[in-house]
Design a protein around this motif. Structure first.
Motif, PDB file in Angstrom:
ATOM      1  N   PRO A  62      28.931 -51.021  15.318  1.00  0.00           N
ATOM      2  CA  PRO A  62      27.765 -51.145  14.439  1.00  0.00           C
ATOM      3  C   PRO A  62      26.812 -49.960  14.601  1.00  0.00           C
ATOM      4  N   ASP A  63      25.864 -49.869  13.708  1.00  0.00           N
ATOM      5  CA  ASP A  63      24.808 -48.861  13.790  1.00  0.00           C
ATOM      6  C   ASP A  63      24.050 -49.072  15.098  1.00  0.00           C
ATOM      7  N   ARG A  64      24.167 -48.126  16.005  1.00  0.00           N
ATOM      8  CA  ARG A  64      23.627 -48.294  17.347  1.00  0.00           C
ATOM      9  C   ARG A  64      22.099 -48.385  17.356  1.00  0.00           C
ATOM     10  N   ASP A  65      21.435 -47.673  16.459  1.00  0.00           N
ATOM     11  CA  ASP A  65      19.972 -47.659  16.434  1.00  0.00           C
ATOM     12  C   ASP A  65      19.384 -48.537  15.334  1.00  0.00           C
ATOM     13  N   PHE A  66      20.218 -49.095  14.483  1.00  0.00           N
ATOM     14  CA  PHE A  66      19.861 -50.059  13.428  1.00  0.00           C
ATOM     15  C   PHE A  66      18.493 -49.769  12.794  1.00  0.00           C
ATOM     16  N   LEU A  67      18.334 -48.530  12.319  1.00  0.00           N
ATOM     17  CA  LEU A  67      17.053 -48.125  11.744  1.00  0.00           C
ATOM     18  C   LEU A  67      16.733 -48.870  10.452  1.00  0.00           C
ATOM     19  N   GLY A  68      17.757 -49.275   9.698  1.00  0.00           N
ATOM     20  CA  GLY A  68      17.502 -50.052   8.496  1.00  0.00           C
ATOM     21  C   GLY A  68      16.847 -51.383   8.809  1.00  0.00           C
ATOM     22  N   LEU A  69      17.403 -52.095   9.780  1.00  0.00           N
ATOM     23  CA  LEU A  69      16.811 -53.368  10.192  1.00  0.00           C
ATOM     24  C   LEU A  69      15.412 -53.147  10.757  1.00  0.00           C
ATOM     25  N   ARG A  70      15.235 -52.125  11.560  1.00  0.00           N
ATOM     26  CA  ARG A  70      13.922 -51.869  12.143  1.00  0.00           C
ATOM     27  C   ARG A  70      12.885 -51.545  11.064  1.00  0.00           C
ATOM     28  N   ALA A  71      13.297 -50.836  10.032  1.00  0.00           N
ATOM     29  CA  ALA A  71      12.381 -50.556   8.920  1.00  0.00           C
ATOM     30  C   ALA A  71      11.998 -51.835   8.183  1.00  0.00           C
ATOM     31  N   ASP A  72      12.973 -52.717   7.974  1.00  0.00           N
ATOM     32  CA  ASP A  72      12.688 -53.993   7.310  1.00  0.00           C
ATOM     33  C   ASP A  72      11.714 -54.832   8.144  1.00  0.00           C
ATOM     34  N   ALA A  79       3.112 -56.520   6.265  1.00  0.00           N
ATOM     35  CA  ALA A  79       2.640 -57.465   5.256  1.00  0.00           C
ATOM     36  C   ALA A  79       2.088 -58.738   5.886  1.00  0.00           C
ATOM     37  N   GLU A  80       2.765 -59.238   6.928  1.00  0.00           N
ATOM     38  CA  GLU A  80       2.372 -60.529   7.525  1.00  0.00           C
ATOM     39  C   GLU A  80       1.083 -60.433   8.328  1.00  0.00           C
ATOM     40  N   SER A  81       0.866 -59.315   9.015  1.00  0.00           N
ATOM     41  CA  SER A  81      -0.261 -59.223   9.942  1.00  0.00           C
ATOM     42  C   SER A  81      -1.311 -58.203   9.548  1.00  0.00           C
ATOM     43  N   ALA A  82      -1.182 -57.608   8.366  1.00  0.00           N
ATOM     44  CA  ALA A  82      -2.110 -56.571   7.926  1.00  0.00           C
ATOM     45  C   ALA A  82      -2.174 -55.441   8.950  1.00  0.00           C
ATOM     46  N   ALA A  83      -1.036 -55.126   9.536  1.00  0.00           N
ATOM     47  CA  ALA A  83      -0.962 -54.040  10.522  1.00  0.00           C
ATOM     48  C   ALA A  83      -0.880 -52.709   9.797  1.00  0.00           C
ATOM     49  N   GLU A  84      -1.187 -51.646  10.514  1.00  0.00           N
ATOM     50  CA  GLU A  84      -1.140 -50.309   9.949  1.00  0.00           C
ATOM     51  C   GLU A  84      -0.292 -49.399  10.837  1.00  0.00           C
ATOM     52  N   GLY A  85       0.398 -48.455  10.199  1.00  0.00           N
ATOM     53  CA  GLY A  85       1.100 -47.422  10.942  1.00  0.00           C
ATOM     54  C   GLY A  85       2.445 -47.817  11.513  1.00  0.00           C
ATOM     55  N   LEU A  86       2.986 -48.975  11.127  1.00  0.00           N
ATOM     56  CA  LEU A  86       4.275 -49.400  11.662  1.00  0.00           C
ATOM     57  C   LEU A  86       5.408 -48.794  10.844  1.00  0.00           C
ATOM     58  N   ASP A  87       6.426 -48.309  11.521  1.00  0.00           N
ATOM     59  CA  ASP A  87       7.644 -47.869  10.862  1.00  0.00           C
ATOM     60  C   ASP A  87       8.827 -48.212  11.756  1.00  0.00           C
ATOM     61  N   ALA A  88      10.005 -47.770  11.379  1.00  0.00           N
ATOM     62  CA  ALA A  88      11.212 -48.125  12.127  1.00  0.00           C
ATOM     63  C   ALA A  88      11.128 -47.715  13.588  1.00  0.00           C
ATOM     64  N   HIS A  89      10.455 -46.622  13.880  1.00  0.00           N
ATOM     65  CA  HIS A  89      10.426 -46.095  15.237  1.00  0.00           C
ATOM     66  C   HIS A  89       9.437 -46.841  16.141  1.00  0.00           C
ATOM     67  N   SER A  90       8.634 -47.712  15.566  1.00  0.00           N
ATOM     68  CA  SER A  90       7.729 -48.533  16.371  1.00  0.00           C
ATOM     69  C   SER A  90       8.216 -49.973  16.493  1.00  0.00           C
ATOM     70  N   ILE A  91       9.478 -50.193  16.174  1.00  0.00           N
ATOM     71  CA  ILE A  91      10.089 -51.530  16.246  1.00  0.00           C
ATOM     72  C   ILE A  91      11.329 -51.474  17.123  1.00  0.00           C
ATOM     73  N   LEU A 248      10.254 -56.492  18.642  1.00  0.00           N
ATOM     74  CA  LEU A 248       9.026 -56.074  19.304  1.00  0.00           C
ATOM     75  C   LEU A 248       8.432 -54.905  18.544  1.00  0.00           C
ATOM     76  N   ALA A 249       7.103 -54.870  18.472  1.00  0.00           N
ATOM     77  CA  ALA A 249       6.379 -53.745  17.889  1.00  0.00           C
ATOM     78  C   ALA A 249       5.560 -53.072  18.977  1.00  0.00           C
ATOM     79  N   ALA A 250       5.604 -51.744  19.014  1.00  0.00           N
ATOM     80  CA  ALA A 250       4.893 -50.985  20.038  1.00  0.00           C
ATOM     81  C   ALA A 250       4.880 -49.517  19.626  1.00  0.00           C
TER      82      ALA A 250
END
Length: 372
Positions: A62-72, A79-91, A248-250
């Motif tokens: 499988p996709d080892r870094d699963f960036l598509g899932l992380r982006a989703d 949308a759920e938490s009104a967060a800002e600045g989140l992208d695939a690399h922060s998941i 996780l988001a960070a």
């Protein structure tokens, strides 16, 4: 006949039983905080199609870094938490939030380091520490199961843990951490870890979608605190416990540390496909969340009206008591086909919120057992 050799089991594991709630075939299962509503047919069809497509490529890793899932996942959290600045690399994501937590402990815990939390809380936390040879320390919560920020900050400064784990809403009490307290803890942990580094502050929001109106998510603080991580799961609000997807988001640097300790290809192609299909139908899957919130609040009211202590909850369960012999009450309910959880502080039991019919069965059985 030769004798069987003994196994070189780690001494600290000798005599231990694996973690897990009782799995019993009873009519009313209200013990492990599952969403009682199955995914609707539209989601079943979407998942089936996604699995069929993924199956055609199972001869490849499988996709080892699963960036598509992380982006989703980033889009959903935004949308759920009104967060800002989140992208695939922060998941980050793994096979349930339990594995996410283990990755945290593998990356930031270890011999000579300490993780801490505030009891009563999720009973798996000390097992993550044990499995990574990390010392474990707990400080008490207040009588109402809240966390006093002054006392918590003082204890963190004294212990200097590498990792601080705080469940919000807390399991098994259901109490959420005020965002002001989270912000203070995040500020206070900037330099309380090993060798003057930060303590990694993990806010475990497994039940976040069930929180009452006006209770912000810690995700909104991520931009200010690079040592803060917020853990979520698709098991509860998404009715996806069987899919095993936690995340996780960070800050990207923290996420990259988890990538170092993960096993290669740890998320199967099927898991990724199933999760992305669910995220595409997030609104539909979570249609019952509002109903569960309403039924939870009704459960708290019913218990109080009938003389029990019931703790205000921001989760999909209620902690209630107080009982001189809680095991006898638990067994009495089980004898009537209602399985709840004997966990948390002594004299208390925890019930997951089920369908209206399941809750009616719980109320009836509890009335009989306690002689109301």
């Amino acid at each position: 006949m030769t004798s069987q050799p003994s196994l070189p089991l780690r001494p600290d594991l000798a005599g231990l039983e694996p973690y897990g709630a009782p799995q019993l075939d009873e009519p009313f299962l209200l013990n492990v905080n599952e969403n009682p509503y199955a995914p609707p047919p539209e989601v079943v069809d979407a998942v089936t199609a996604a699995v069929r497509e993924a199956t055609g490529g199972l001869n490849r890793y499988p996709d080892r870094d699963f960036l598509g899932l992380r982006a989703d996942l980033a889009a959903y959290l935004t949308a759920e938490s009104a967060a800002e600045g989140l992208d695939a690399h922060s998941i980050w994501a793994a096979n349930g939030s339990n594995e996410v937590m283990l990755h945290i402990m593998q990356a930031f815990g270890g011999p000579g380091r300490t993780a801490m939390s505030f009891a009563p809380t999720y009973s798996m936390y000390p097992e993550y520490a044990r499995d990574t040879f990390t010392a474990w320390h707990v400080a008490p919560r207040a009588a109402d199961f809240s966390i006093d920020p002054e006392e918590a900050i003082a204890e963190i400064a004294r212990v200097r843990p590498a990792v601080v784990l705080v469940a919000s809403p807390n399991n098994p009490t259901g109490t959420a951490l005020p965002i002001e307290t989270t912000a203070r803890l995040a500020e206070a942990t900037r330099a309380t870890g090993p060798d003057g580094a930060a303590s990694v502050l993990v806010i475990d929001e497994a039940y976040a979608e069930f929180r009452r109106a006006g209770t912000p998510s810690a995700v909104t603080l991520l931009g200010e605190h690079p040592h803060l991580a917020v853990s979520r799961t698709m098991s509860k609000a998404f009715a996806y416990a069987g899919a095993r997807l936690g995340y996780l988001a960070a800050a990207p640097a923290l996420v990259d540390a988890l990538r170092v300790v993960r096993l290669p290809y740890h998320l199967s192609a099927v898991t990724q496909a199933v999760a992305r299909a669910a995220l595409a139908h997030a609104d539909l899957l979570q249609r019952q969340v509002a109903q569960i919130r309403t039924d939870r609040d009704a459960c708290v009211s019913w218990l109080r009206e009938h003389g029990f202590t019931a703790i205000d909850s921001d989760a999909n369960f209620v902690l209630f008591g107080e009982f001189d012999d809680r095991h006898a009450v638990w067994q009495g309910l089980l004898d009537r086909g209602v399985l709840i959880r004997e966990t948390g502080p002594q004299r208390y039991l925890r019930v997951s919120i089920g369908t209206p019919d399941e809750m009616t069965a719980f109320y009836s059985a509890l009335t009989e057992v306690t002689g109301l």
